[in-house]
Design an enzyme around this catalytic site. Structure first.
Site, PDB file in Angstrom:
ATOM      1  N   PHE B 117     -30.373  30.849 -35.342  1.00  0.00           N
ATOM      2  CA  PHE B 117     -30.758  31.856 -34.349  1.00  0.00           C
ATOM      3  C   PHE B 117     -29.736  31.895 -33.223  1.00  0.00           C
ATOM      4  O   PHE B 117     -28.992  30.922 -33.022  1.00  0.00           O
ATOM      5  CB  PHE B 117     -32.151  31.532 -33.783  1.00  0.00           C
ATOM      6  CG  PHE B 117     -33.130  32.653 -33.967  1.00  0.00           C
ATOM      7  CD1 PHE B 117     -33.603  32.978 -35.215  1.00  0.00           C
ATOM      8  CD2 PHE B 117     -33.577  33.401 -32.878  1.00  0.00           C
ATOM      9  CE1 PHE B 117     -34.505  34.017 -35.397  1.00  0.00           C
ATOM     10  CE2 PHE B 117     -34.477  34.448 -33.043  1.00  0.00           C
ATOM     11  CZ  PHE B 117     -34.945  34.762 -34.305  1.00  0.00           C
ATOM     12  N   GLN B 231     -34.742  40.833 -20.262  1.00  0.00           N
ATOM     13  CA  GLN B 231     -33.903  40.670 -21.452  1.00  0.00           C
ATOM     14  C   GLN B 231     -33.828  41.937 -22.290  1.00  0.00           C
ATOM     15  O   GLN B 231     -34.846  42.508 -22.655  1.00  0.00           O
ATOM     16  CB  GLN B 231     -34.454  39.542 -22.331  1.00  0.00           C
ATOM     17  CG  GLN B 231     -33.646  39.336 -23.608  1.00  0.00           C
ATOM     18  CD  GLN B 231     -33.947  37.996 -24.258  1.00  0.00           C
ATOM     19  OE1 GLN B 231     -34.968  37.823 -24.902  1.00  0.00           O
ATOM     20  NE2 GLN B 231     -33.053  37.043 -24.074  1.00  0.00           N
ATOM     21  N   HIS B 233     -32.798  43.043 -25.905  1.00  0.00           N
ATOM     22  CA  HIS B 233     -32.510  42.565 -27.255  1.00  0.00           C
ATOM     23  C   HIS B 233     -31.414  43.466 -27.821  1.00  0.00           C
ATOM     24  O   HIS B 233     -31.493  44.678 -27.669  1.00  0.00           O
ATOM     25  CB  HIS B 233     -33.777  42.638 -28.107  1.00  0.00           C
ATOM     26  CG  HIS B 233     -33.700  41.879 -29.394  1.00  0.00           C
ATOM     27  ND1 HIS B 233     -32.870  42.257 -30.422  1.00  0.00           N
ATOM     28  CD2 HIS B 233     -34.340  40.759 -29.812  1.00  0.00           C
ATOM     29  CE1 HIS B 233     -33.023  41.392 -31.420  1.00  0.00           C
ATOM     30  NE2 HIS B 233     -33.901  40.482 -31.080  1.00  0.00           N
ATOM     31  N   LEU B 243     -38.181  46.716 -32.995  1.00  0.00           N
ATOM     32  CA  LEU B 243     -37.351  45.514 -33.051  1.00  0.00           C
ATOM     33  C   LEU B 243     -36.838  45.249 -34.465  1.00  0.00           C
ATOM     34  O   LEU B 243     -37.606  45.244 -35.423  1.00  0.00           O
ATOM     35  CB  LEU B 243     -38.186  44.313 -32.585  1.00  0.00           C
ATOM     36  CG  LEU B 243     -37.568  42.921 -32.747  1.00  0.00           C
ATOM     37  CD1 LEU B 243     -36.403  42.733 -31.800  1.00  0.00           C
ATOM     38  CD2 LEU B 243     -38.619  41.843 -32.504  1.00  0.00           C
ATOM     39  N   GLU B 246     -33.593  39.219 -34.710  1.00  0.00           N
ATOM     40  CA  GLU B 246     -32.377  38.408 -34.623  1.00  0.00           C
ATOM     41  C   GLU B 246     -32.182  37.580 -35.902  1.00  0.00           C
ATOM     42  O   GLU B 246     -31.068  37.188 -36.231  1.00  0.00           O
ATOM     43  CB  GLU B 246     -32.524  37.471 -33.422  1.00  0.00           C
ATOM     44  CG  GLU B 246     -31.301  36.699 -33.044  1.00  0.00           C
ATOM     45  CD  GLU B 246     -31.417  36.163 -31.610  1.00  0.00           C
ATOM     46  OE1 GLU B 246     -31.821  36.937 -30.716  1.00  0.00           O
ATOM     47  OE2 GLU B 246     -31.108  34.992 -31.404  1.00  0.00           O
ATOM     48  N   ARG B 277     -28.500  36.723 -26.426  1.00  0.00           N
ATOM     49  CA  ARG B 277     -28.825  38.142 -26.361  1.00  0.00           C
ATOM     50  C   ARG B 277     -28.161  38.869 -25.204  1.00  0.00           C
ATOM     51  O   ARG B 277     -27.758  40.030 -25.342  1.00  0.00           O
ATOM     52  CB  ARG B 277     -30.354  38.306 -26.275  1.00  0.00           C
ATOM     53  CG  ARG B 277     -31.031  37.888 -27.555  1.00  0.00           C
ATOM     54  CD  ARG B 277     -32.533  37.890 -27.443  1.00  0.00           C
ATOM     55  NE  ARG B 277     -33.111  37.559 -28.738  1.00  0.00           N
ATOM     56  CZ  ARG B 277     -34.407  37.344 -28.935  1.00  0.00           C
ATOM     57  NH1 ARG B 277     -35.254  37.397 -27.913  1.00  0.00           N
ATOM     58  NH2 ARG B 277     -34.854  37.066 -30.133  1.00  0.00           N
ATOM     59  N   HIS B 345     -36.819  43.914 -24.043  1.00  0.00           N
ATOM     60  CA  HIS B 345     -37.575  43.093 -24.988  1.00  0.00           C
ATOM     61  C   HIS B 345     -38.473  42.077 -24.305  1.00  0.00           C
ATOM     62  O   HIS B 345     -39.576  41.804 -24.771  1.00  0.00           O
ATOM     63  CB  HIS B 345     -36.574  42.363 -25.887  1.00  0.00           C
ATOM     64  CG  HIS B 345     -37.187  41.555 -26.988  1.00  0.00           C
ATOM     65  ND1 HIS B 345     -38.050  42.107 -27.908  1.00  0.00           N
ATOM     66  CD2 HIS B 345     -37.057  40.250 -27.329  1.00  0.00           C
ATOM     67  CE1 HIS B 345     -38.427  41.161 -28.762  1.00  0.00           C
ATOM     68  NE2 HIS B 345     -37.851  40.026 -28.426  1.00  0.00           N
ATOM     69  N   ARG B 380     -33.336  34.069 -21.902  1.00  0.00           N
ATOM     70  CA  ARG B 380     -34.068  33.281 -22.897  1.00  0.00           C
ATOM     71  C   ARG B 380     -33.335  33.285 -24.229  1.00  0.00           C
ATOM     72  O   ARG B 380     -32.798  34.310 -24.633  1.00  0.00           O
ATOM     73  CB  ARG B 380     -35.460  33.878 -23.086  1.00  0.00           C
ATOM     74  CG  ARG B 380     -36.268  33.220 -24.164  1.00  0.00           C
ATOM     75  CD  ARG B 380     -37.661  33.805 -24.247  1.00  0.00           C
ATOM     76  NE  ARG B 380     -37.715  35.150 -24.797  1.00  0.00           N
ATOM     77  CZ  ARG B 380     -37.682  35.440 -26.098  1.00  0.00           C
ATOM     78  NH1 ARG B 380     -37.565  34.477 -27.000  1.00  0.00           N
ATOM     79  NH2 ARG B 380     -37.760  36.695 -26.509  1.00  0.00           N
ATOM     80  N   SER B 385     -39.529  31.612 -27.185  1.00  0.00           N
ATOM     81  CA  SER B 385     -40.717  32.126 -26.476  1.00  0.00           C
ATOM     82  C   SER B 385     -42.017  31.874 -27.234  1.00  0.00           C
ATOM     83  O   SER B 385     -43.049  31.602 -26.625  1.00  0.00           O
ATOM     84  CB  SER B 385     -40.572  33.602 -26.154  1.00  0.00           C
ATOM     85  OG  SER B 385     -40.595  34.372 -27.319  1.00  0.00           O
TER      86      SER B 385
END
Lengths: 245, 569
Positions: B117, B231, B233, B243, B246, B277, B345, B380, B385
C-alpha cells in the site's frame, strides 16, 4: 439535453391515506442512474420526495426500489435504459413509511434470528493467532458473505409475499454463509431456526431472489443446499438418534 | 417531553462505533449501551472502504517500521505516542476481527494475506478482496447482534450534544420515522460519525458524510484539531468520484499521462505508484497544469493501467474495481486503462482526543474519522484508517464505559429546558417557517464550489480569504433557508438542511485553520508558503467556537523517538 418522465409512487401518511402517483419531467444524460434522477427532483423540483441513499456505488444497500416493477438498486440502473420513462416505487412486500422508504424492522429481525455470528464450543485466545483457513475454504462461503442487505430478494420472493413469517432469502443466505465457514460450529443452532418454519419447504425452484440479487449472492442456491442439509440431518437423526456422525 | 436514558450512548454505527460498543460490553456486560445512527449500521460509510487495513503481522515487518512509515507519511505532525500505541494494538485488533468471522483474504498456507500500500515500506495491509470495509462492517455488525445489551436506535438523527455544568450529559435526537425530537440522556457520549467529504463537490464519500459529529462537538465547546488537512485520494472516477482503491496500485497498477509516461518518475521516483496520497494527488495536478493530462467533459484526468496484471489477478484481488469501472465508466480494466483524477476522500482533522478517546469536554468521547488523536497528522497513509477505527474505537469504548461506571445520569430541569430549546430551534427555525427563499441544494452547491476553489489541493492566502468570505455570506443566507417538506414522517428535507448547517460550520473551521498555517505540510499545500516550516508550525491547531467564528490555539506535537527530518521517498 434529453428529457425523461419519472413517475414516483408516493405515500404521505400525514395527508393522504392512499398512495398516489406523481410524474416529474427532468433532463437526463447517458451517465445518470435512476437515483441521480431522484436526486435531481429532490434538489431542483420537489424537496419533499423521500427516499434512502448514500454510497451511490452499489455497496451500502440503501437505495433498493421497484423500477418499472422490478426490484433494483437505483444507483445501479441507468435512466438511458428506460427511454419510454420510468416508474419508481417502494420495494414490494414491505410496509411503507413514506414515499420510497420502507419499514425494515422485520428484515432486521430476521437477520438476527439466524445467529449471524461465530459460534464455537471453544474460543481460541487472540494471542494464539488466526484460525487458519485455506483460500479454498474461504471460497466455499465467500459468495454468501457478499450480501449488502438491500432486501431486493424479499421484494421478489413469492413465498414472502404470501407469508411474511417466512425467514426469507437474505437471512437463509446469511445463515449459510456462517454454516459453510470452516471456523464455525453453530450449524445445529441455525438449522433449528431455518428448519422450524415450513417456509423453506414452500420455496419452489423459482429463484427470483437470485435473479434480482445485485451482488450475485445466489440465495436460491443457499436455500436449496440448506434443504438438502436439513433433510440429511433429519434422516441421520432417525437412523442414529444418539447423535450424528 | 420524554427522555430516553442509557449508560453509554454511541453516535454512529460504523467500524469505530460498533467496535466501541463491543468493547464497552467487555468492560461491563450489563452496561446499557445505545448505538444511535442516522442510518442502519450496515449503511455506514465504512462499507465503502476497499483496499485494506494495516497491521504488523509478518516476521519481515516491525513495530518501528510501521511507526516510522506512519510518522513520515504524516509529515511529522502525528503524535508519536499515539502512533506507537496504534501500531502496537493493530495486530491484535485484526486477529480479533478474524475471530469474529471477518473473511480476510488468505495465503495458500491459510494465514491472513497482506498486500502493498502507498507509503508503507513493506506488505502489511490486510484485506478482504477489495471490499475490506464492507466485510469489516458487516462482520462487526453481525457480531454486535449477539449482545442484547447493545440497543440500537436506527435512523435517528442526532442534532446536538446536551451540555450541563461543563459535562456532556446526552444528545437530542430526531426519530426519522416519527419526526419526534427527544433528549437521550447518557453517562458517557461517544461520537463515531465519520468525516465530512460532502463539504466538497467531488468526493468518494457517501451522501451521509456531512461532518455532523465534528460540528456538534465544536458547538458544544470541544476543540477540533488539525482541520486544515483534507486528503485527496489520487484515483477517483471522473464524474462520480467513485473510489478506485489504492490496492490497484498495491497490486502493481501504473499511472500514465497523455504522453504515455509513467509520470511519477518526475515526482517520486523512489516509490512511484506506491507513494503517499498527498504527493501523488499533487503530481497528477502538476501533470494537468503541464498539459499532459487527458480531457473530456468531466475535466482532466490520467490513466490507471491494470491491463498488465491480467484477468486472473484482477478477478481475484480487484473484482470490485472491475465491477465499478465497467458499470460507471464503461471501461473493463482487464483490457483498458481506467480514467482517474484526485478526489476528496478523508479528513485528517477532527474532534481533539487523548489516546483513550476522551475529549476536553467531560463525558464526551470520539473515535474514527470524526476524531483526531492523531496518528495521521498532515497526511494519512492508506489502510491506517480502518485499523484506527478498530484500535481507538476499542480504547474509547472501554474508557467511555468506565466513565459511565463512575458517574451518574444528569436529568435536571436545565437539561430538559436545553432539549426543549433545541426542539424549538428545529421546529420554528426550519419546519414551520414560511418565509424561507434559499434552496438547500443551491447553498450546498455554492459551499462546495467555494471550498474546492479556495481550499482545495492548492491554497493561497487570497484564495482562503475569499472562501472564508463566501462561507460567511452563505451562513447568513442559510438563515433564510426554505424546506419544501413540512411533514413529520421521514423528513429527509429537514435532515438535509440540518446537515448543511453542520457542514457550514466545519467548512469554516477547515478554511480558518488552512489560513493560519502559513506553510506546506502533508495535505496542506500553500502556494505562497511552499516549504514546511518546523520553526513556526510544528504544532497542532485547535479550532474553538467563538462569536466571530473559529478561534485558533496551538498544541505541541508529541515526539517520542523520531525527530522531524526532511520527508523524502
Amino acid at each position: 439535453m434529453n428529457k425523461i418522465d419519472i413517475t414516483v409512487i408516493r405515500y404521505d401518511p400525514e395527508n393522504s391515506p392512499a398512495p398516489f402517483e406523481q410524474t416529474y419531467t427532468i433532463p437526463y444524460d447517458d451517465e445518470m442512474v435512476v437515483l441521480d434522477g431522484l436526486n435531481y427532483i429532490k434538489d431542483h423540483v420537489d424537496g419533499s420526495l423521500s427516499y434512502r441513499w448514500s454510497c451511490r456505488m452499489g455497496v451500502c444497500g440503501s437505495c433498493g426500489m421497484m423500477v418499472n416493477g422490478e426490484a433494483k438498486l437505483t444507483c445501479a440502473v441507468f435512466l438511458k435504459d428506460y427511454p419510454q420513462g420510468v416508474q419508481v416505487g417502494p420495494l414490494d412486500h414491505f410496509p411503507v413509511i413514506r414515499d420510497l422508504v420502507i419499514e425494515m424492522d422485520d428484515f432486521m429481525d430476521k437477520l438476527r434470528a439466524v445467529k449471524p455470528w461465530m459460534i464455537r464450543e471453544q474460543e481460541k485466545p487472540v494471542e494464539e493467532g488466526e484460525y487458519l483457513q485455506s483460500p479454498e475454504e474461504l471460497q466455499l462461503f465467500r459468495q454468501f458473505s457478499m450480501c449488502i442487505n438491500c432486501a431486493l430478494c424479499y421484494a421478489a420472493c413469492p413465498v414472502y409475499a404470501a407469508d411474511q413469517t417466512f425467514i426469507g432469502p437474505a437471512a437463509i443466505a446469511l445463515a449459510h454463509r456462517y454454516d459453510m465457514d470452516s471456523r464455525e460450529e453453530g450449524q445445529d443452532q441455525r438449522a433449528k431456526v431455518i428448519g422450524s418454519h415450513e417456509g423453506i419447504w414452500e420455496c419452489s425452484f423459482v429463484g427470483e431472489c437470485s435473479v434480482v440479487c445485485p451482488k450475485h449472492v445466489d440465495p436460491a442456491a443457499a436455500i436449496q443446499r440448506s434443504k438438502v442439509q436439513l433433510t440429511k440431518d433429519h434422516i441421520l437423526g432417525m437412523l442414529w438418534p444418539w447423535g450424528k456422525s | 417531553m420524554d427522555a430516553l436514558k442509557c449508560d453509554l450512548l454511541i453516535v454512529g454505527g460504523g467500524a469505530a462505533g460498533l467496535r466501541a460498543a463491543v468493547a464497552a460490553v467487555g468492560v461491563q456486560p450489563d452496561l446499557d449501551i445505545v448505538v444511535v445512527s442516522k442510518v442502519y449500521p450496515m449503511r455506514s460509510h465504512t462499507v465503502s472502504a476497499e483496499g485494506g487495513t494495516a497491521a504488523v503481522l509478518r516476521d519481515y515487518d516491525s513495530h518501528d517500521l510501521h511507526c516510522f512509515d506512519t510518522i513520515r507519511g504524516s509529515d511529522y505532525l502525528a503524535d508519536q505516542d499515539a502512533v506507537e500505541l496504534f501500531v502496537d494494538t493493530a495486530p491484535k485488533e485484526v486477529l480479533q476481527l478474524e475471530h469474529w468471522g471477518c473473511p480476510w483474504s488468505r495465503d495458500r498456507d491459510g494465514r491472513i494475506s497482506v498486500r502493498a500500500f502507498g507509503g508503507m515500506s513493506v506488505k502489511r495491509t490486510v484485506f478482504a478482496s477489495d471490499k475490506t470495509g464492507f466485510h469489516m462492517l458487516h462482520s462487526l455488525f453481525q457480531h454486535s447482534l449477539r449482545f442484547a445489551r447493545i440497543r440500537r436506535f436506527d435512523e435517528w438523527f442526532v442534532t446536538s450534544l446536551l451540555v450541563d455544568d461543563g459535562k456532556c450529559v446526552g444528545v437530542t435526537g430526531l426519530d426519522l420515522a416519527t419526526g419526534r425530537i427527544q433528549p437521550i440522556l447518557a453517562k458517557s457520549v461517544m461520537l463515531c460519525t465519520g468525516g465530512g467529504g460532502k463539504i466538497f463537490p467531488f468526493t468518494t464519500n457517501g451522501n451521509i458524510k456531512t461532518g455532523d459529529g465534528m460540528a456538534m462537538a465544536y458547538r458544544a465547546g470541544a476543540p477540533l484539531k488539525d482541520m486544515e488537512f483534507v486528503q485527496y485520494h489520487p484515483t477517483g472516477l471522473p464524474g462520480t468520484g467513485i473510489l478506485i482503491t489504492e490496492a490497484s496500485r498495491g497490486e502493481g497498477g501504473y499511472l500514465f499521462n497523455r504522453e504515455g509516461e509513467r509520470f511519477l518518475e518526475r515526482y517520486i521516483p523512489g516509490k512511484m505508484e506506491l507513494g503517499p496520497r498527498d504527493i501523488l494527488s499533487r503530481a497528477i495536478i502538476s501533470e494537468r497544469q503541464a498539459g499532459r493530462a487527458f480531457e473530456d467533459r468531466h475535466g482532466e484526468y490520467v490513466h490507471l493501467d491494470l491491463t498488465h496484471l491480467g484477468e486472473k489477478v484482477i478477478n481475484e484481488k480487484l473484482p470490485f474495481v472491475r465491477e465499478l469501472a465497467s458499470k460507471y465508466v464503461g471501461i473493463d480494466p482487464v483490457y483498458q486503462p481506467i480514467p482517474v483524477r484526485p478526489v476528496v476522500h478523508y479528513m485528517m482533522g477532527g474532534v481533539s482526543t487523548a489516546n483513550d478517546g476522551s475529549t476536553p469536554l467531560e463525558g464526551l468521547y470520539a473515535a474514527g474519522e470524526v476524531a483526531c488523536v492523531t496518528i495521521n497528522g498532515a497526511n494519512r497513509l492508506g489502510s491506517n484508517s480502518l485499523t484506527e477505527c478498530l484500535v481507538f474505537g476499542g480504547f474509547a469504548g472501554e474508557a467511555a464505559a468506565r466513565h459511565a461506571q463512575s458517574t451518574g445520569l444528569v436529568d435536571s430541569g436545565r437539561v430538559r429546558a436545553a432539549a426543549r430549546k433545541e426542539e424549538q430551534r428545529i421546529e420554528q427555525g426550519f419546519l414551520h417557517r414560511e418565509d424561507g427563499t434559499e434552496r438547500i441544494s443551491g447553498l450546498r452547491g455554492e459551499m462546495q464550489t467555494a471550498m474546492e476553489k479556495g481550499c482545495g489541493v492548492y491554497r493561497t492566502r487570497d484564495s482562503l480569504l475569499e472562501t472564508t468570505r463566501e462561507l460567511a455570506e452563505l451562513r447568513e443566507r442559510f438563515a433564510d433557508v426554505r424546506i419544501d417538506d413540512r411533514g413529520k414522517v421521514f423528513n429527509t428535507d429537514l435532515v438535509a438542511a440540518l446537515e448543511l448547517d453542520f457542514m457550514l460550520d466545519v467548512a469554516r473551521c477547515i478554511a480558518g485553520a488552512a489560513l493560519t498555517r502559513e506553510e506546506s505540510r502533508g495535505a496542506q499545500a500553500r502556494v505562497d508558503f511552499p516549504e514546511r516550516d518546523d520553526e513556526q508550525f510544528l504544532h497542532h491547531q485547535l479550532s474553538l467556537i467563538s462569536e466571530e467564528g473559529p478561534r485558533l490555539e496551538t498544541q505541541p506535537v508529541t515526539i517520542t523517538r523520531w525527530a522531524p527530518e526532511e520527508r523524502k521517498y
